[in-house]
Motif scaffolding. Structure first.
Motif, short mmCIF file in Angstrom:
data_model
loop_
_atom_site.label_atom_id
_atom_site.label_comp_id
_atom_site.label_asym_id
_atom_site.label_seq_id
_atom_site.Cartn_x
_atom_site.Cartn_y
_atom_site.Cartn_z
N ALA A 133 75.51 32.52 -47.57
CA ALA A 133 74.64 34.44 -47.98
C ALA A 133 75.85 35.00 -47.05
O ALA A 133 75.65 35.97 -47.50
CB ALA A 133 73.42 33.91 -46.58
N SER A 134 76.07 34.20 -45.89
CA SER A 134 77.64 35.24 -45.44
C SER A 134 78.27 35.85 -46.56
O SER A 134 78.69 37.40 -46.65
CB SER A 134 77.95 35.19 -44.05
OG SER A 134 77.09 34.64 -43.29
N LEU A 135 78.66 34.75 -47.55
CA LEU A 135 79.54 34.65 -47.91
C LEU A 135 79.41 36.33 -49.51
O LEU A 135 80.49 37.40 -50.05
CB LEU A 135 80.02 33.82 -49.44
CG LEU A 135 81.21 33.86 -50.08
CD1 LEU A 135 82.39 34.87 -49.44
CD2 LEU A 135 81.43 32.73 -50.75
N MET A 136 77.87 35.87 -49.70
CA MET A 136 77.22 36.69 -50.67
C MET A 136 77.82 38.34 -50.60
O MET A 136 77.82 39.51 -51.10
CB MET A 136 75.50 36.48 -51.50
CG MET A 136 76.11 35.06 -52.30
SD MET A 136 77.11 35.07 -53.41
CE MET A 136 75.71 35.97 -54.46
N VAL A 137 76.63 38.58 -49.01
CA VAL A 137 76.67 39.63 -48.65
C VAL A 137 77.52 40.15 -48.11
O VAL A 137 77.47 41.36 -47.26
CB VAL A 137 75.72 39.61 -48.06
CG1 VAL A 137 74.20 39.41 -48.41
CG2 VAL A 137 75.35 38.95 -46.49
N GLY A 138 78.50 39.68 -47.57
CA GLY A 138 79.73 40.29 -46.94
C GLY A 138 79.24 40.78 -45.40
O GLY A 138 79.99 41.25 -44.86
N HIS A 139 78.57 39.73 -44.82
CA HIS A 139 77.79 39.94 -43.54
C HIS A 139 77.62 39.03 -43.11
O HIS A 139 77.11 38.04 -43.76
CB HIS A 139 76.86 41.17 -43.11
CG HIS A 139 76.93 42.42 -43.43
ND1 HIS A 139 77.65 43.76 -43.01
CD2 HIS A 139 76.80 42.93 -44.42
CE1 HIS A 139 77.79 44.75 -42.91
NE2 HIS A 139 77.56 44.30 -44.51
N LYS A 140 78.14 38.42 -41.59
CA LYS A 140 77.36 36.99 -40.66
C LYS A 140 76.29 36.76 -40.75
O LYS A 140 75.30 38.05 -40.57
CB LYS A 140 77.95 37.16 -39.40
CG LYS A 140 77.71 36.07 -38.94
CD LYS A 140 78.48 35.98 -37.72
CE LYS A 140 78.05 34.23 -36.94
NZ LYS A 140 78.78 33.67 -35.68
N VAL A 141 75.91 35.99 -41.50
CA VAL A 141 74.16 36.32 -41.16
C VAL A 141 73.99 34.15 -40.57
O VAL A 141 74.76 33.67 -40.54
CB VAL A 141 73.71 35.56 -42.80
CG1 VAL A 141 72.11 34.57 -42.48
CG2 VAL A 141 73.97 36.83 -43.75
N GLU A 142 72.93 34.43 -39.98
CA GLU A 142 73.08 33.87 -38.50
C GLU A 142 71.95 32.84 -38.75
O GLU A 142 72.16 31.45 -38.32
CB GLU A 142 73.07 34.53 -37.44
CG GLU A 142 74.30 35.32 -36.21
CD GLU A 142 73.92 36.14 -35.13
OE1 GLU A 142 73.36 35.59 -34.21
OE2 GLU A 142 74.97 36.68 -35.33
N ASP A 143 71.22 33.58 -39.32
CA ASP A 143 69.57 32.50 -39.69
C ASP A 143 69.15 32.89 -40.65
O ASP A 143 68.26 33.84 -40.39
CB ASP A 143 69.15 32.45 -38.40
CG ASP A 143 67.59 31.01 -38.59
OD1 ASP A 143 67.50 30.71 -39.85
OD2 ASP A 143 67.89 30.74 -38.06
N LEU A 144 69.50 32.26 -42.05
CA LEU A 144 69.16 32.95 -43.31
C LEU A 144 67.71 32.76 -43.30
O LEU A 144 66.50 33.41 -43.78
CB LEU A 144 69.75 32.83 -44.57
CG LEU A 144 68.99 33.15 -46.32
CD1 LEU A 144 69.78 34.20 -45.97
CD2 LEU A 144 70.47 31.77 -46.90
N THR A 145 66.69 31.16 -42.65
CA THR A 145 65.43 31.12 -42.89
C THR A 145 64.72 31.27 -42.57
O THR A 145 63.32 31.05 -41.92
CB THR A 145 65.59 29.90 -43.66
OG1 THR A 145 66.02 29.05 -42.52
CG2 THR A 145 66.47 29.45 -44.94
N SER A 146 64.63 32.10 -41.31
CA SER A 146 63.94 32.02 -39.85
C SER A 146 62.97 32.85 -40.42
O SER A 146 62.83 33.60 -40.88
CB SER A 146 65.00 32.58 -39.26
OG SER A 146 63.41 32.94 -37.30
N GLY A 147 61.43 32.37 -39.91
CA GLY A 147 60.23 33.00 -40.36
C GLY A 147 60.00 34.10 -39.08
O GLY A 147 59.41 34.71 -39.63
#
Length: 292
Positions: A133-147
């Motif tokens: 996801a970080s590669l796709m959006v160009g930003h660091k994604v630390e927890d993609l699936t946290s609710g």
């Protein structure tokens, strides 16, 4: 302080709500607490109602994402805090999320530590999703699936039509916020052991998460997917042409096919990029009119 609504999607989470709701009820800053009962077969709705919170019941199970959308539409606060109803998320972390919103973020996600993951397999899968996801959006994604996340309600509702009805709403909303140019922050949290059995199937929902990532990527930045594929076919075609030229001194049909495919894929990505730009521009204009 903005008004704050808390939304908890819940399916068969009567025991978890007994842990979560009393702590939330002690927080006087909350405007409302909404439990969306997604077709539970236990006392989820009764448990929530007995504790005095707002309960919305689905007539049958429609999915975690559907419950999130129901709660988001019903919430009246300017800020919505989403939490799981299984007891993993702690009310004491809410003020920290809200404080980051006050700093200017549009969404703040409770990022789980590695020790908070349910299993080594879940941790490895989430780490892979975060990097992709970080590669796709160009930003660091630390927890993609946290609710567990706090969002500005008006921003979140812009993307309700994108959210799937299943367990992928955190994935979709996170990537949509990034690609729309809204700010996303992360606050480290420790998730407790859930009450009861998880409803997530690692294999089935893992594949679904991957598809959601690619879906959002193609929706907001198609060239990030199409361009690498186009370059791959171009390199294959060029390499094969070089091989056949040196071996037999001619340009073959296979080289022509590979190079033509490279050009076609690139043009498809370019057109897709223009279409999504126009689509998002129209969405932004509609949102501005609604606010006015």
């Amino acid at each position: 302080m903005p008004t704050i609504s808390v939304v908890l999607p819940a399916k068969n989470e009567a025991e978890g709500l007994k842990r979560v709701l009393p702590a939330l009820l002690e927080m006087k800053v909350l405007l409302e607490i909404i439990v969306v009962d997604d077709g539970s077969e236990d006392d989820t709705a009764k448990t929530a109602a007995d504790l005095g919170v707002t309960v919305i019941c689905h007539p049958y199970s429609m999915g975690n994402g559907a419950a999130i959308k129901t709660g988001a539409r019903a919430a009246t606060g300017e800020v919505i805090v989403f939490m799981d109803g299984d007891g993993q998320h702690q009310a004491k972390d809410i003020p920290a999320l809200l404080a980051m919103l006050e700093e200017g973020y549009d969404m703040v996600v409770g990022a789980r530590s590695s020790g908070s993951q349910a299993s080594v397999g879940r941790w490895a899968a989430n780490s892979f999703y975060n990097r992709l996801a970080s590669l796709m959006v160009g930003h660091k994604v630390e927890d993609l699936t946290s609710g567990f996340r706090a969002v500005r309600a008006d921003r979140f509702r812009e993307f309700l039509y994108l959210l799937p009805n299943g367990f992928s709403y955190p994935t979709t909303s996170t990537m949509a916020f990034f690609r729309a140019g809204y700010s996303v922050g992360y606050y480290p949290i420790t998730a407790l052991k859930r009450e009861g059995k998880s409803h997530i199937n690692l294999l089935r929902d893992g594949v679904r998460f991957l598809l959601i990532i690619f879906k959002i990527g193609t929706l907001y930045s198609p060239l990030k997917l199409y361009l690498p594929v186009s370059v791959l076919f171009f390199l294959l075609g060029s390499g094969y042409y070089l091989y056949t030229f040196l071996a037999i001194g001619r340009f073959t049909n296979m080289s022509a096919l590979l190079l033509s495919t490279s050009v076609i894929i690139f043009l498809i990505g370019l057109v897709s990029e223009q279409i999504t730009s126009l689509m998002y521009q129209q969405t932004a204009e509609v949102s501005k009119k609604d606010k006015a």
